[in-house]
Motif scaffolding. Structure first.
Motif, PDB file in Angstrom:
ATOM      1  N   ARG A   1      -4.171   2.103   5.171  1.00 21.12           N
ATOM      2  CA  ARG A   1      -2.987   2.907   4.970  1.00 21.12           C
ATOM      3  C   ARG A   1      -3.197   4.061   4.524  1.00 21.12           C
ATOM      4  O   ARG A   1      -2.397   5.182   4.503  1.00 21.12           O
ATOM      5  CB  ARG A   1      -1.993   2.093   3.689  1.00 21.12           C
ATOM      6  N   LEU A   2      -4.417   4.453   4.124  1.00 16.37           N
ATOM      7  CA  LEU A   2      -4.857   5.795   3.614  1.00 16.37           C
ATOM      8  C   LEU A   2      -5.674   6.616   4.650  1.00 16.37           C
ATOM      9  O   LEU A   2      -5.974   7.835   4.417  1.00 16.37           O
ATOM     10  CB  LEU A   2      -5.612   5.763   2.289  1.00 16.37           C
ATOM     11  N   ALA A   3      -5.717   6.015   5.872  1.00 16.76           N
ATOM     12  CA  ALA A   3      -6.346   6.838   6.918  1.00 16.76           C
ATOM     13  C   ALA A   3      -5.498   7.973   7.285  1.00 16.76           C
ATOM     14  O   ALA A   3      -6.088   9.132   7.624  1.00 16.76           O
ATOM     15  CB  ALA A   3      -6.696   6.168   8.100  1.00 16.76           C
ATOM     16  N   ARG A   4      -4.419   7.884   7.300  1.00 17.94           N
ATOM     17  CA  ARG A   4      -3.530   9.100   7.345  1.00 17.94           C
ATOM     18  C   ARG A   4      -2.511   8.960   6.179  1.00 17.94           C
ATOM     19  O   ARG A   4      -2.559   7.661   5.371  1.00 17.94           O
ATOM     20  CB  ARG A   4      -2.515   8.709   8.651  1.00 17.94           C
ATOM     21  N   ASP A   5      -1.447   9.866   5.965  1.00 19.04           N
ATOM     22  CA  ASP A   5      -0.567   9.699   4.934  1.00 19.04           C
ATOM     23  C   ASP A   5       0.825   9.280   5.448  1.00 19.04           C
ATOM     24  O   ASP A   5       1.231   9.882   6.142  1.00 19.04           O
ATOM     25  CB  ASP A   5      -0.400  10.927   4.214  1.00 19.04           C
ATOM     26  N   TYR A   6       0.915   7.817   5.514  1.00 15.91           N
ATOM     27  CA  TYR A   6       2.330   6.924   6.160  1.00 15.91           C
ATOM     28  C   TYR A   6       3.535   7.331   5.254  1.00 15.91           C
ATOM     29  O   TYR A   6       4.516   6.831   5.497  1.00 15.91           O
ATOM     30  CB  TYR A   6       1.748   5.785   6.329  1.00 15.91           C
ATOM     31  N   GLU A   7       3.183   7.670   3.654  1.00 18.97           N
ATOM     32  CA  GLU A   7       4.141   7.504   2.675  1.00 18.97           C
ATOM     33  C   GLU A   7       5.377   8.840   2.828  1.00 18.97           C
ATOM     34  O   GLU A   7       4.796   9.785   2.937  1.00 18.97           O
ATOM     35  CB  GLU A   7       3.743   7.491   1.623  1.00 18.97           C
ATOM     36  N   ALA A   8       6.697   8.333   2.787  1.00 22.29           N
ATOM     37  CA  ALA A   8       7.642   9.336   2.698  1.00 22.29           C
ATOM     38  C   ALA A   8       7.797  10.377   1.752  1.00 22.29           C
ATOM     39  O   ALA A   8       7.957  11.513   1.656  1.00 22.29           O
ATOM     40  CB  ALA A   8       9.184   8.834   3.112  1.00 22.29           C
ATOM     41  N   LEU A   9       7.328   9.675   0.593  1.00 24.56           N
ATOM     42  CA  LEU A   9       7.024  10.436  -0.634  1.00 24.56           C
ATOM     43  C   LEU A   9       5.959  10.497  -1.187  1.00 24.56           C
ATOM     44  O   LEU A   9       4.942   9.814  -0.955  1.00 24.56           O
ATOM     45  CB  LEU A   9       8.027   9.897  -1.822  1.00 24.56           C
ATOM     46  N   PRO A  10       5.417  11.988  -1.858  1.00 22.27           N
ATOM     47  CA  PRO A  10       4.093  11.991  -2.192  1.00 22.27           C
ATOM     48  C   PRO A  10       3.855  10.967  -3.463  1.00 22.27           C
ATOM     49  O   PRO A  10       2.596  10.613  -3.413  1.00 22.27           O
ATOM     50  CB  PRO A  10       4.209  13.434  -2.863  1.00 22.27           C
ATOM     51  N   GLN A  11       4.503  10.781  -4.240  1.00 21.22           N
ATOM     52  CA  GLN A  11       4.269   9.740  -5.413  1.00 21.22           C
ATOM     53  C   GLN A  11       4.048   8.486  -4.723  1.00 21.22           C
ATOM     54  O   GLN A  11       3.529   7.615  -5.437  1.00 21.22           O
ATOM     55  CB  GLN A  11       5.546   9.674  -6.225  1.00 21.22           C
ATOM     56  N   ARG A  12       4.509   7.999  -3.577  1.00 22.19           N
ATOM     57  CA  ARG A  12       4.221   6.747  -2.809  1.00 22.19           C
ATOM     58  C   ARG A  12       2.683   6.605  -2.567  1.00 22.19           C
ATOM     59  O   ARG A  12       1.902   5.871  -2.600  1.00 22.19           O
ATOM     60  CB  ARG A  12       5.063   6.268  -2.005  1.00 22.19           C
ATOM     61  N   SER A  13       2.260   7.971  -2.034  1.00 16.80           N
ATOM     62  CA  SER A  13       0.687   8.209  -1.690  1.00 16.80           C
ATOM     63  C   SER A  13       0.122   8.045  -2.845  1.00 16.80           C
ATOM     64  O   SER A  13      -0.953   7.409  -2.743  1.00 16.80           O
ATOM     65  CB  SER A  13       0.786   9.630  -0.981  1.00 16.80           C
ATOM     66  N   ARG A  14       0.414   8.736  -3.824  1.00 18.84           N
ATOM     67  CA  ARG A  14      -0.578   8.388  -4.988  1.00 18.84           C
ATOM     68  C   ARG A  14      -0.612   6.985  -5.573  1.00 18.84           C
ATOM     69  O   ARG A  14      -1.416   6.719  -5.867  1.00 18.84           O
ATOM     70  CB  ARG A  14       0.061   9.162  -6.166  1.00 18.84           C
ATOM     71  N   THR A  15       0.612   6.289  -5.524  1.00 20.54           N
ATOM     72  CA  THR A  15       0.491   4.940  -5.682  1.00 20.54           C
ATOM     73  C   THR A  15      -0.451   4.137  -4.782  1.00 20.54           C
ATOM     74  O   THR A  15      -1.190   3.098  -5.344  1.00 20.54           O
ATOM     75  CB  THR A  15       1.907   4.354  -5.823  1.00 20.54           C
ATOM     76  N   MET A  16      -0.541   4.565  -3.763  1.00 17.55           N
ATOM     77  CA  MET A  16      -1.109   3.742  -2.735  1.00 17.55           C
ATOM     78  C   MET A  16      -2.718   3.957  -2.993  1.00 17.55           C
ATOM     79  O   MET A  16      -3.498   2.997  -2.631  1.00 17.55           O
ATOM     80  CB  MET A  16      -1.164   4.272  -1.146  1.00 17.55           C
ATOM     81  N   ILE A  17      -2.870   5.090  -3.391  1.00 21.91           N
ATOM     82  CA  ILE A  17      -4.493   5.447  -4.057  1.00 21.91           C
ATOM     83  C   ILE A  17      -4.882   4.372  -5.151  1.00 21.91           C
ATOM     84  O   ILE A  17      -5.881   4.087  -5.249  1.00 21.91           O
ATOM     85  CB  ILE A  17      -4.548   6.906  -4.233  1.00 21.91           C
ATOM     86  N   HIS A  18      -3.979   4.496  -5.963  1.00 23.94           N
ATOM     87  CA  HIS A  18      -4.301   3.432  -7.191  1.00 23.94           C
ATOM     88  C   HIS A  18      -4.398   2.091  -6.784  1.00 23.94           C
ATOM     89  O   HIS A  18      -5.144   1.448  -7.314  1.00 23.94           O
ATOM     90  CB  HIS A  18      -2.953   3.531  -8.062  1.00 23.94           C
ATOM     91  N   TRP A  19      -3.224   1.619  -5.655  1.00 21.93           N
ATOM     92  CA  TRP A  19      -3.704  -0.016  -5.334  1.00 21.93           C
ATOM     93  C   TRP A  19      -4.919  -0.073  -4.641  1.00 21.93           C
ATOM     94  O   TRP A  19      -5.757  -0.682  -4.748  1.00 21.93           O
ATOM     95  CB  TRP A  19      -2.532  -0.038  -4.209  1.00 21.93           C
ATOM     96  N   ALA A  20      -5.439   0.908  -3.789  1.00 18.52           N
ATOM     97  CA  ALA A  20      -6.806   0.986  -3.027  1.00 18.52           C
ATOM     98  C   ALA A  20      -7.863   0.985  -4.150  1.00 18.52           C
ATOM     99  O   ALA A  20      -8.994   0.150  -3.972  1.00 18.52           O
ATOM    100  CB  ALA A  20      -7.117   2.243  -2.303  1.00 18.52           C
ATOM    101  N   MET A  21      -7.793   1.844  -5.149  1.00 20.47           N
ATOM    102  CA  MET A  21      -8.787   1.540  -6.261  1.00 20.47           C
ATOM    103  C   MET A  21      -8.979   0.552  -7.193  1.00 20.47           C
ATOM    104  O   MET A  21     -10.016  -0.284  -7.541  1.00 20.47           O
ATOM    105  CB  MET A  21      -8.742   2.964  -7.031  1.00 20.47           C
ATOM    106  N   ALA A  22      -7.411  -0.145  -7.256  1.00 23.06           N
ATOM    107  CA  ALA A  22      -7.641  -1.498  -8.100  1.00 23.06           C
ATOM    108  C   ALA A  22      -8.154  -2.395  -7.196  1.00 23.06           C
ATOM    109  O   ALA A  22      -8.865  -3.400  -7.784  1.00 23.06           O
ATOM    110  CB  ALA A  22      -6.059  -1.501  -8.317  1.00 23.06           C
ATOM    111  N   ASN A  23      -7.899  -2.367  -5.914  1.00 23.97           N
ATOM    112  CA  ASN A  23      -8.694  -3.656  -5.006  1.00 23.97           C
ATOM    113  C   ASN A  23     -10.226  -3.328  -5.182  1.00 23.97           C
ATOM    114  O   ASN A  23     -10.907  -4.423  -5.238  1.00 23.97           O
ATOM    115  CB  ASN A  23      -8.081  -3.165  -3.499  1.00 23.97           C
ATOM    116  N   LYS A  24     -10.691  -2.082  -5.086  1.00 26.17           N
ATOM    117  CA  LYS A  24     -12.162  -1.910  -5.137  1.00 26.17           C
ATOM    118  C   LYS A  24     -12.726  -2.299  -6.516  1.00 26.17           C
ATOM    119  O   LYS A  24     -13.681  -2.833  -6.550  1.00 26.17           O
ATOM    120  CB  LYS A  24     -12.229  -0.559  -4.830  1.00 26.17           C
TER     121      LYS A  24
END
Length: 283
Positions: A236-259
């Motif tokens: 989901r982070l290979a590109r930025d698919y999120e309509a809103l920048p804050q959603r992109s930020r949240t996707m990064i937090h989820w990826a790091m939480a997963n790791k």
């Protein structure tokens, strides 16, 4: 929990135990119309979000054995808006630091930026062109600790210069982590960033690239390059698919939480090659 065949992105019992108290407290604090009928299991909501994060599919393509995609996205948006996602991320970061014999609050950090292309649903006003890397899209400005764990993240149009984004994330860093007094950066950050850091009580040091040919890991700064590599494992982070920048930020937090949750429980991050599905090697 709904009985179904497990997906490789699902949280294990050990990983869920790390974050379950946050979500249980969140649900307990909910009140008002519509909150009495609690149909969906929160662990399944988290599993669905991680499935999207790891596989990169659109929300509406969630498999039917998850809760409805609109419900999952609603939870995703609510947890982003009220800070629950960031709370989970920060909890796991603190535990990861302690497990590596570090104090909870860091004293040194690394700053860098990554430009990525966007998808067709991202508004033109939310993206731009990184002239240096010739990428039209968005830019992720990150500050990590010396373990590569995210401290601050800002998502802007790719046209925003590293220095402009760098000054903003330094300001956020000083507010959230006042213990940080040293930050390493690359040559793309101008003198204005160093001066801004000094006003915040942070010594910003530019690590110059080696003049030798070929790949050379840069001292101190290689850890944030590894962090970008961790993020790229989540499609989901290979590109930025999120309509809103804050959603992109949240996707990064989820990826790091997963790791981080996998690291804390000693579970390896699954690859996309499933050995049991591979044809047998000819003798």
């Amino acid at each position: 929990m709904t009985r179904r065949r497990a997906y490789r992105s699902d949280v294990s019992d050990a990983r869920w135990a790390l974050i379950e108290p946050v979500f249980v407290a969140w649900r307990a604090a909910r009140c008002g119309p519509g909150t009495a009928a609690r149909v969906h299991d929160l662990r399944e909501i988290v599993n669905a979000i991680l499935y999207v994060n790891r596989t990169g599919i659109p929300w509406e393509y969630l498999p039917h054995d998850f809760p409805p995609f609109k419900t999952v996205y609603d939870y995703f948006a609510k947890w982003e808006a009220d800070g629950t996602t960031e709370q989970v991320h920060d909890l796991l970061r603190d535990r990861t630091r302690r497990s590596n014999a570090r104090t909870v609050e860091p004293s040194a950090a690394v700053v860098d930026a990554q430009s990525v292309k966007t998808s067709g649903n991202v508004a033109e006003t939310s993206q731009g062109i990184d002239a240096g890397k010739k990428i039209k899209g968005r830019k992720r400005h990150l500050i990590t600790d010396t373990l590569g764990l995210v401290l601050t993240v800002l998502v802007t149009a790719a046209s925003v210069h590293d220095s402009a984004g760098g000054k903003q994330v330094l300001t956020e860093l000083a507010a959230a982590h006042p213990s940080v007094t040293k930050v390493w950066a690359d040559g793309g950050y101008q003198t204005s960033v160093i001066q801004h850091g000094a006003r915040l009580g942070i010594d910003v040091e530019v690590v110059q690239r080696s003049k030798e040919k070929g790949f050379q890991p840069l001292p101190k700064r290689w850890v944030i390059e590894r962090t970008f590599g961790w993020l790229m494992q989540h499609r989901r982070l290979a590109r930025d698919y999120e309509a809103l920048p804050q959603r992109s930020r949240t996707m990064i937090h989820w990826a790091m939480a997963n790791k981080m949750s996998r690291q804390l429980t000693g579970e390896s991050t699954p690859t996309w090659r499933i050995e049991t599905d591979m044809p047998p090697t000819p003798a």
